[in-house]
Structure formats: structure tokens, C-alpha cells
Design an enzyme around this catalytic site. Structure first.
Site, PDB file in Angstrom:
ATOM      1  N   LYS A  21       0.825  -1.209   0.000  1.00 61.21           N
ATOM      2  CA  LYS A  21       0.000   0.000   0.000  1.00 61.21           C
ATOM      3  C   LYS A  21       0.863   1.265   0.000  1.00 61.21           C
ATOM      4  CE  LYS A  21      -4.455  -1.561   1.694  1.00 61.21           C
ATOM      5  NZ  LYS A  21      -5.576  -1.309   2.606  1.00 61.21           N
ATOM      6  N   LYS A  54      -5.137 -11.663  -8.129  1.00 63.99           N
ATOM      7  CA  LYS A  54      -6.396 -11.934  -7.447  1.00 63.99           C
ATOM      8  C   LYS A  54      -7.423 -10.853  -7.806  1.00 63.99           C
ATOM      9  CE  LYS A  54      -7.975 -11.864  -2.642  1.00 63.99           C
ATOM     10  NZ  LYS A  54      -7.528 -11.728  -1.251  1.00 63.99           N
ATOM     11  N   LYS A  67     -11.400  -5.623  -5.099  1.00 68.04           N
ATOM     12  CA  LYS A  67     -12.394  -4.563  -5.113  1.00 68.04           C
ATOM     13  C   LYS A  67     -11.751  -3.195  -5.318  1.00 68.04           C
ATOM     14  CE  LYS A  67     -12.840  -4.561  -0.011  1.00 68.04           C
ATOM     15  NZ  LYS A  67     -13.304  -3.433   0.729  1.00 68.04           N
TER      16      LYS A  67
END
Length: 332
Positions: free
Chosen positions: A114, A196, A199
Site C-alpha cells: 500500500k 487476485k 475490489k
């Protein structure tokens, strides 16, 4: 009769949940709710490590709760609540910070990932995320935490922190175990099947969201990456795109991969992709209808949250009181 073990899990109310969230955590919760005492949170405190639009965060909090229930998570069997409604999460996190080392947090995979993706906002909450997650888990004397392999590191750090505290004082926390799903397909991005399904993916066309309508789902499936070999068979290494679509079809029809392959023997990719899209859309339609019905009944949802917060706080405050006593805080 043996007392049921305690299970804890949570999902952030950010972006739109994908079919991966449904096939993975949510559907597993439905299967587990009869065997464990379950605490399921809407993790809005974790959500603010990245900037959120306040009105959207409030709305998505209710949407996630309604989705849990629409999918089949039963508020009579489980404790469902919003993380920020139980202040003990933040309070225990502060104490556990003093039993956690900076080097441990800097090595966390999610923090590193992140930080690269959000270089303009590398805040302390982003680094401290695993300690708050440890507090979430340890507050409820959790026995098991259902996770995917990508979340294993968070359970391991929670175990380390619990053992460190228990060794410094007397045993206070249960040391939780990760619970990996025995069944359940790994769902990857439609456009980049090496990744993967997420969202928060940059290209939303690679993800099927639980809120997508039938036309959108079919359009996304038709655009999914396959290969130049027309055979429909499961081979994740050589045919990653086709294998991903077979996994999705299997998950939404309840058929084995072998049965799914048999369904499409001798058929083309166009027919295959359409069938995958229809299988997903047919399964999601009643969930979407029920979620909309629940969202129209805000009084009911707030009642679930109020009851859940009270039940969660009772359990959490017992643990927090023990912790405060152990570390020497004067309590009234």
C-alpha cells in the site's frame, strides 16, 4: 456439552465487494455460523487508512451489513456490528502498540504494497493496521480467524503480540489460529488472471462486483482474457484465463471442475463465457433484491447494529478490563 469456539472476521466497507469476497469470506461465514460463536464486523476503522468520502463510507457501512444478511449470515446466530461502535478496539490497539516493534510493522507485506500504491499518504494508520487487526481478534478471545493465504501474516502477528503480552504478565489472551477454507476457488482478475480479483483494482472491468447487473456481468465475462487454444480445460499454468472462468462457473453452479469441463466439451469460448456470466448473474440476482429490501428498512438494520454493538462491547470490555488491570491502569 462442549462450548463452541469463537470465530472473528471482518470486511472493510470500501469500494464494491467482488464475487471473490462472496465465494471466499462471506460464503464461508454462512457455513461456519452454525459451528462457532461468530463475531462479524464491518471494519470502518481500518477503512480510513486511505482517504474516504464520509457520506459514502456511512452508506457503504449499511450496504455491507445488508449484504451479509442478504447472503445468509444470520443476525440471530452471529454478532454483527460496526467496528467503531465498540471503542475497546481502539483502546486495546493503543496498549498492544507498546508490545509491537517498528521493524515488524515495516516488514508487513500489506504495508509495503500500500505504501507503493499510495505514496502520497503513507500514514501511521497504514503501518499500524496489523496492530488494530490484532486488537480486533484478541478482544473476543478468538479461537479461529478464517483467512485466505494472503492474510496469514496478520494472524501470525496477532499470535506473536498475544504471546508477548501473555509472557510479560499472566495468560490474558487466547492465541488464535488461522482457519483456511477447505473448499473454495481462488478467483482472479478477468483481464489479468495472474492477479487476485480485487475490489480496489485499477480497471473495474477485471472484477465482477456483487452490485453488477446481469448485462454488466455478461459483458465483463465476454471480455475476459482466455487464449488462442480453443479447448476448455482446467490448467492454471498454461490456461490461466480459462481456468479462472471454470473456477467461477464451478463456484456459482456447485459443480466440480471436472463436471464444468464436461459441460463445455467441444464448445467455443463465446458460449462458455456467456454461460459463466449467466451462472453468476442468476445467483446474484436474489441477493441483490434482498439487499435492496433491507436497505429500504433502515430501522431494522440499525436495530441489528445496536444489538450487535451491545453484545460485542460486553465481550470486548471483559478482555479490556483484564488488560488494564494487568498493565497497572487505575480503574474506577
Amino acid at each position: 456439552m462442549e462450548e463452541r469456539k469463537i470465530l472473528y472476521s471482518a470486511i472493510q466497507p470500501t469500494n464494491n465487494l467482488t464475487i471473490g469476497n462472496y465465494i471466499g469470506p462471506i460464503r464461508n461465514w454462512i457455513a461456519l455460523q452454525n459451528d462457532y460463536n461468530c463475531f462479524f464486523a464491518v471494519a470502518n476503522m481500518h477503512a480510513i487508512t486511505l482517504r474516504q468520502v464520509p457520506a459514502e463510507l456511512r452508506q457503504k457501512t449499511l450496504e455491507v451489513l445488508a449484504l451479509y444478511i442478504a447472503c445468509g449470515v444470520d443476525p440471530e446466530k452471529c454478532v454483527m456490528y460496526v467496528q467503531s461502535h465498540v471503542p475497546a478496539h481502539a483502546e486495546l490497539c493503543w496498549v498492544l502498540n507498546t508490545f509491537t516493534y517498528v521493524g515488524e510493522m515495516e516488514r508487513m507485506t500489506q504495508f509495503k504494497d500500500k505504501s507503493l500504491r499510495h505514496a502520497e499518504n503513507i500514514n501511521m494508520g497504514l503501518m499500524d493496521y496489523p496492530v488494530l487487526m490484532a486488537a480486533d481478534i484478541l478482544l473476543y478471545q478468538t479461537d479461529v480467524v478464517p483467512v485466505g493465504l494472503d492474510q496469514r501474516q496478520h494472524v501470525e502477528i496477532a499470535r506473536d503480540i498475544a504471546q508477548r503480552f501473555n509472557n510479560a504478565f499472566t495468560p490474558t489472551f487466547k492465541v488464535p489460529e488461522a482457519l483456511y477454507a477447505k473448499v473454495g476457488a481462488k478467483i482472479n482478475d478477468l483481464l489479468d488472471p495472474a492477479k487476485k480479483m480485487s475490489k480496489s483494482a485499477e480497471n473495474p472491468n477485471g472484477s465482477i462486483f456483487l452490485s453488477d447487473d446481469k448485462d454488466t456481468i455478461i459483458r465483463k465475462c465476454k471480455r475476459a482474457v482466455t487464449d488462442s487454444d480453443a479447448e476448455i480445460k482446467f490448467d492454471p499454468e498454461k490456461k490461466a484465463g480459462v481456468s479462472n472462468l471454470l473456477s467461477i462457473y464451478s463456484a456459482f453452479t456447485g459443480k466440480t471442475i471436472a463436471a464444468a469441463e464436461a459441460d463445455f466439451a467441444g464448445k467455443g469460448y463465446g458460449e462458455f463465457k456467456l454461460a459463466v456470466g449467466e451462472a453468476v448473474a442468476d445467483k446474484l440476482a436474489p441477493i441483490q433484491t434482498e439487499q435492496a429490501r433491507l436497505l429500504a428498512d433502515k430501522t431494522y438494520l440499525e436495530g441489528v447494529l445496536r444489538s450487535g454493538a451491545e453484545r460485542a462491547a460486553r465481550a470486548a470490555n471483559k478482555t479490556l478490563s483484564k488488560v488494564y488491570k494487568k498493565i497497572g491502569f487505575y480503574q474506577l
